[in-house]
Scaffold this active site. Structure first.
Site: not given
Length: 325
Positions: A34, A164, A230, A268, A270, A283, A285, A289
């Protein structure tokens, strides 16, 4: 309305003088899969901090950071490395910084290492009674076909320790198994196969002890893959993603998932809402990002918090009681 929400959910900033932060290393790049996303995130964070007068500079990767710390050039770290194996989300960086006595943004060793491992995170959630899709762990070289038939189609196959949407395969039926086996073989590590959730996709940022407004993600294509995250400009992000009791519940669940995984600082979570089973944790994070397409800034903006203030508030969490005295 937004002003009152901001006041209710975010107290006044604890640091007003940027000099109190000292020399801040914005840690970016690294050697994980990443890297490119991290470089983009780091550039945005660096510009935001510098715009508010913070003495911040970019550092590419963990070895370079250690050299700068030894040279006395770093007082604290804004970690925006992504991923593992040279990224800054798997607990290795956090252990190094703990030993060197340098404060940093985001989760500590436990939360970083655990949440990078999707399988172990789900095992903790199940133990805590939190909802998450059924899954099977596939060891390196394991039987992808057997796992798919055991769970029943459709399923997702993904590396246990990547982010990602790297290395993710969507398996709708038996015809997709050859491609999935190839992906698993190329990755070569432990894989997670989980039941596909049929329903809306959400993400809920967390800062400190607060869950921010949810974001409902509506990709133009069939699913939210690397391109939609992205590259594409046609993915829709609806914030807040829900209303009333549903919005309160998804925030509560996301925060519970974040805390139970040992996470802290910011991150964050999800979440998906299955048409039959309701909300399902997917999951965590721990270094999300921070690019133009990123979700945390979109959510914070609903509360009147622009990008530069968001970066400042994340950095504030590295300040201990002695720093604020």
């Amino acid at each position: 309305m937004i002003d009152s929400m901001k006041e209710a959910r975010f107290p006044a900033m604890t640091v007003t003088d940027p000099a109190r932060f000292g020399r801040v290393a914005v840690l970016l790049g690294g050697t994980s899969s990443e890297r490119e996303v991290s470089l983009d995130s780091g550039a945005a964070v660096l510009a935001a901090l510098q715009s508010r007068g913070v003495d911040a500079h970019a550092v590419d990767g963990i070895p370079a950071l250690v050299d700068e710390i030894r040279a006395g050039k770093v007082d604290r770290v804004f970690n925006i490395l992504h991923g593992s194996h040279g990224g800054g989300e798997d607990g290795v960086l956090q252990g190094v910084l703990d030993q060197l006595g340098v404060p940093y943004t985001g989760s500590g060793v436990l939360g970083s290492a655990l949440s990078m491992d999707k399988i172990r995170t789900k095992q903790v959630w199940i133990a805590e009674g939190l909802p998450t899709p059924r899954f099977i762990r596939i060891p390196a070289g394991g039987d992808v076909r057997a796992a798919a038939f055991a769970l029943g189609f459709p399923v997702f196959l993904k590396p246990s320790s990547e982010g990602s949407s790297v290395g993710v395969a969507r398996i709708l039926d038996e015809s997709a198994l050859d491609a999935a086996e190839k992906i698993a073989g190329e990755y070569g590590g432990e894989m997670l196969m989980e039941q596909m959730v049929r329903g809306d996709e959400f993400s809920v940022p967390v800062i400190g002890d607060r869950a921010l407004p949810s974001i409902r993600i509506v990709p133009k294509g069939e699913w939210y893959d690397y391109h939609a995250k992205y590259i594409a400009d046609d993915t829709q992000y609806i914030t807040p993603g829900l209303e009333g009791d549903d919005e309160a519940e998804i925030r509560r669940l996301a925060h519970a998932g974040f805390v139970s995984a040992g996470c802290s600082g910011w991150g964050r979570v999800d979440v998906m809402r299955d048409v039959e089973r309701g909300f399902q944790l997917i999951e965590v994070n721990t270094a999300p990002g921070m690019t133009s397409h990123s979700l945390v800034p979109k959510s914070a903006r609903v509360l009147g918090i622009e990008f530069d203030e968001l970066c400042w508030r994340i950095l504030e969490q590295t300040m201990g009681e002695g720093d604020l005295a």
